[in-house]
Design an enzyme around this catalytic site. Structure first.
Site, short mmCIF file in Angstrom:
data_model
loop_
_atom_site.label_atom_id
_atom_site.label_comp_id
_atom_site.label_asym_id
_atom_site.label_seq_id
_atom_site.Cartn_x
_atom_site.Cartn_y
_atom_site.Cartn_z
N HIS A 21 -10.22 -39.96 29.46
CA HIS A 21 -9.00 -40.52 30.05
C HIS A 21 -8.39 -39.44 30.94
O HIS A 21 -8.96 -38.34 31.07
CB HIS A 21 -8.04 -40.96 28.94
CG HIS A 21 -7.85 -39.95 27.87
ND1 HIS A 21 -7.17 -38.78 28.07
CD2 HIS A 21 -8.31 -39.89 26.59
CE1 HIS A 21 -7.17 -38.06 26.97
NE2 HIS A 21 -7.87 -38.70 26.04
N GLY B 23 -6.13 -37.40 30.46
CA GLY B 23 -5.91 -36.12 29.78
C GLY B 23 -7.12 -35.21 30.00
O GLY B 23 -6.97 -34.01 30.26
N HIS B 24 -8.32 -35.76 29.91
CA HIS B 24 -9.53 -34.95 30.13
C HIS B 24 -9.60 -34.51 31.60
O HIS B 24 -9.97 -33.38 31.90
CB HIS B 24 -10.79 -35.75 29.78
CG HIS B 24 -10.91 -36.09 28.33
ND1 HIS B 24 -10.65 -37.34 27.83
CD2 HIS B 24 -11.24 -35.32 27.27
CE1 HIS B 24 -10.84 -37.33 26.53
NE2 HIS B 24 -11.20 -36.13 26.16
N GLN C 168 -18.02 -32.49 12.63
CA GLN C 168 -16.57 -32.29 12.54
C GLN C 168 -15.82 -33.51 12.02
O GLN C 168 -14.60 -33.50 11.96
CB GLN C 168 -16.00 -31.84 13.88
CG GLN C 168 -15.97 -32.90 14.97
CD GLN C 168 -15.53 -32.32 16.30
OE1 GLN C 168 -16.28 -31.59 16.95
NE2 GLN C 168 -14.31 -32.62 16.72
N ASP D 177 -4.50 -30.42 21.08
CA ASP D 177 -5.10 -29.96 19.83
C ASP D 177 -4.72 -28.49 19.66
O ASP D 177 -5.54 -27.59 19.85
CB ASP D 177 -6.61 -30.14 19.88
CG ASP D 177 -6.98 -31.60 19.98
OD1 ASP D 177 -6.84 -32.31 18.98
OD2 ASP D 177 -7.37 -32.04 21.07
N GLN E 237 -6.71 -26.43 17.23
CA GLN E 237 -8.09 -26.29 17.71
C GLN E 237 -8.20 -25.15 18.72
O GLN E 237 -9.04 -24.27 18.59
CB GLN E 237 -8.56 -27.61 18.31
CG GLN E 237 -9.91 -27.52 19.01
CD GLN E 237 -10.47 -28.89 19.37
OE1 GLN E 237 -11.08 -29.53 18.52
NE2 GLN E 237 -10.30 -29.33 20.59
N SER F 181 -4.87 -39.94 24.33
CA SER F 181 -5.91 -39.65 23.34
C SER F 181 -6.95 -40.76 23.39
O SER F 181 -6.60 -41.92 23.67
CB SER F 181 -5.27 -39.63 21.94
OG SER F 181 -6.26 -39.77 20.95
N SER F 182 -8.19 -40.40 23.09
CA SER F 182 -9.25 -41.42 23.06
C SER F 182 -8.93 -42.48 22.01
O SER F 182 -9.31 -43.63 22.12
CB SER F 182 -10.59 -40.77 22.74
OG SER F 182 -10.81 -39.72 23.64
#
Ligand code: PAF
Length: 284
Positions: free
Chosen positions: A34, A36-37, A61, A152, A155, A187-188
Site C-alpha cells: 500500500h 505506506g510501503h 515470524q 513497527d 521492529q 497496514s496490510s
C-alpha cells in the site's frame, strides 16, 4: 522492473552492481503493498542507484498458523505498484530460497529486554523470526541503505540494535508512519476491515494524538488508564497500551526521567489486530 525469484541469480546481479560501485537501497516487505510501503521506496529511489524491494511472507515470524494462512498475497498487484513507483528489482523468493535445505539461519544475539516487551511479550518468538529473515535478506541483498517504517517501532529498534551488535555494513533509515485521511495507520491488515471499521479505527490515532498534545496534564499511569478506556468499546478492544523509552524500550514510569518517549498500542477491531505508535516526547 525486473522480478527475480531465484536467490542465486539475485546474488550474482548484486555482485555485478557492487563491482560497478552502485549503491543499493532495500525495503523488505511481506507484500499486500500500500502507500505506506511506497513511502519507504521513495527515499530509496532518491538516494540510491538501485532500489530493491523483497516480498516474502516469512513463516518463522508468525506465532499463529492461521495468521500466516490469512496473510493477503497478491504478487501481480504488488508488482504493478512497485513497477509504477520506479523500483528496479522485485525479489520474490520461495521459502527454500531463503531457508535452503531447511536450515534455519537463527540469529544468535542477545538483545535483552528489548525483545521481551511490547509486541515481544504478546507475540512470543515473533522477533526471533523477524531478525532471522532480515539478517538473511541483508546477507543476500547487501544494501547500503535499509528503509523501514516507524509503524513497527519495536521492529526497527531491534533491527538497529542487531546492525550495531553484529556491525553489519548497512545504514538503517526510518520513515514516518503513513496514515489514511482519518489518521488510521496504513497496514496490510486494513484490507480485512469493513468500511465502517476503517472509519472507527481512527480512534487509535485520536487517542495517541490527544496524549501527545496534552502529555504534561496527567501522569503516565493516568494516561495509560485513560487510553485503555478510550480504546475499549463495543467494537474495539485494546490488547496493550504502553509508554516506553524510545531508545531502550524500557517501561516509562515518570515522564520527567526520559528524553525520548513513545506510546505504543495493539487494538483489536473486527478480529483484526492493529498496531500503532506515536513519539510523544523527543528532546534532541
Ligand atoms: O514488517 C514486515 O513486513 C516484516 O516483519 C519484514 C521486516 C518484511 C520481515 O519479514
Amino acid at each position: 522492473m525486473e522480478i527475480i525469484k531465484n536467490t542465486q541469480l539475485l546474488e550474482q546481479k548484486i555482485k555485478d552492481y557492487k563491482k560497478a560501485n552502485k549503491t543499493i537501497g532495500f525495503t523488505p516487505t511481506m507484500g499486500a503493498l500500500h502507500d505506506g510501503h511506497i513511502s519507504l521506496v521513495e527515499p530509496s529511489l532518491a538516494e540510491n542507484d538501485l532500489t530493491i524491494v523483497s516480498i516474502f511472507v516469512n513463516p518463522t515470524q508468525f506465532n499463529e498458523k492461521s495468521d500466516l494462512e490469512k496473510y493477503p498475497r497478491n504478487l501481480d498487484a504488488d508488482a504493478d505498484l512497485l513497477s509504477k513507483a520506479g523500483v528496479d528489482i522485485l525479489y520474490a523468493p520461495s521459502v527454500e530460497g531463503i531457508y535452503p535445505d531447511g536450515s534455519d539461519y537463527e540469529v544468535d544475539i542477545d538483545l535483552g529486554n528489548m525483545v521481551k516487551v511490547l509486541e515481544g511479550e504478546h507475540r512470543p518468538g515473533h522477533f526471533d523470526g523477524v531478525l532471522q529473515v532480515v539478517k538473511r535478506l541483508l546477507d543476500i541483498v547487501k544494501p547500503d541503505h535499509l528503509y523501514m517504517g516507524q509503524k513497527d517501532f519495536q521492529q526497527f529498534s531491534l533491527i538497529q540494535a542487531m546492525i550495531q551488535k553484529l556491525q553489519l555494513p548497512v545504514n538503517l533509515r526510518v520513515c514516518p508512519i503513513k496514515r489514511a485521511a482519518n489518521g488510521l495507520a496504513l497496514s496490510s491488515r486494513n484490507q480485512r476491515l469493513s468500511k465502517e471499521a476503517t472509519l472507527l479505527g481512527s480512534i487509535i490515532y485520536m487517542t495517541l494524538d490527544h496524549i501527545k498534545n496534552n502529555f504534561h496534564q496527567k501522569t503516565v499511569s493516568e494516561w495509560k488508564k485513560w487510553a485503555i478506556d478510550q480504546l475499549d468499546n463495543d467494537w474495539s478492544e485494546p490488547e496493550y497500551f504502553e509508554f516506553s523509552d524510545g531508545y531502550s524500550l524500557e517501561d516509562v514510569e515518570l515522564q520527567e526521567n526520559h528524553q525520548y518517549i513513545v506510546a505504543s498500542t495493539a487494538v483489536w477491531i473486527e478480529k483484526v489486530r492493529l498496531i500503532d505508535n506515536m513519539i510523544i516526547k523527543k528532546v534532541d
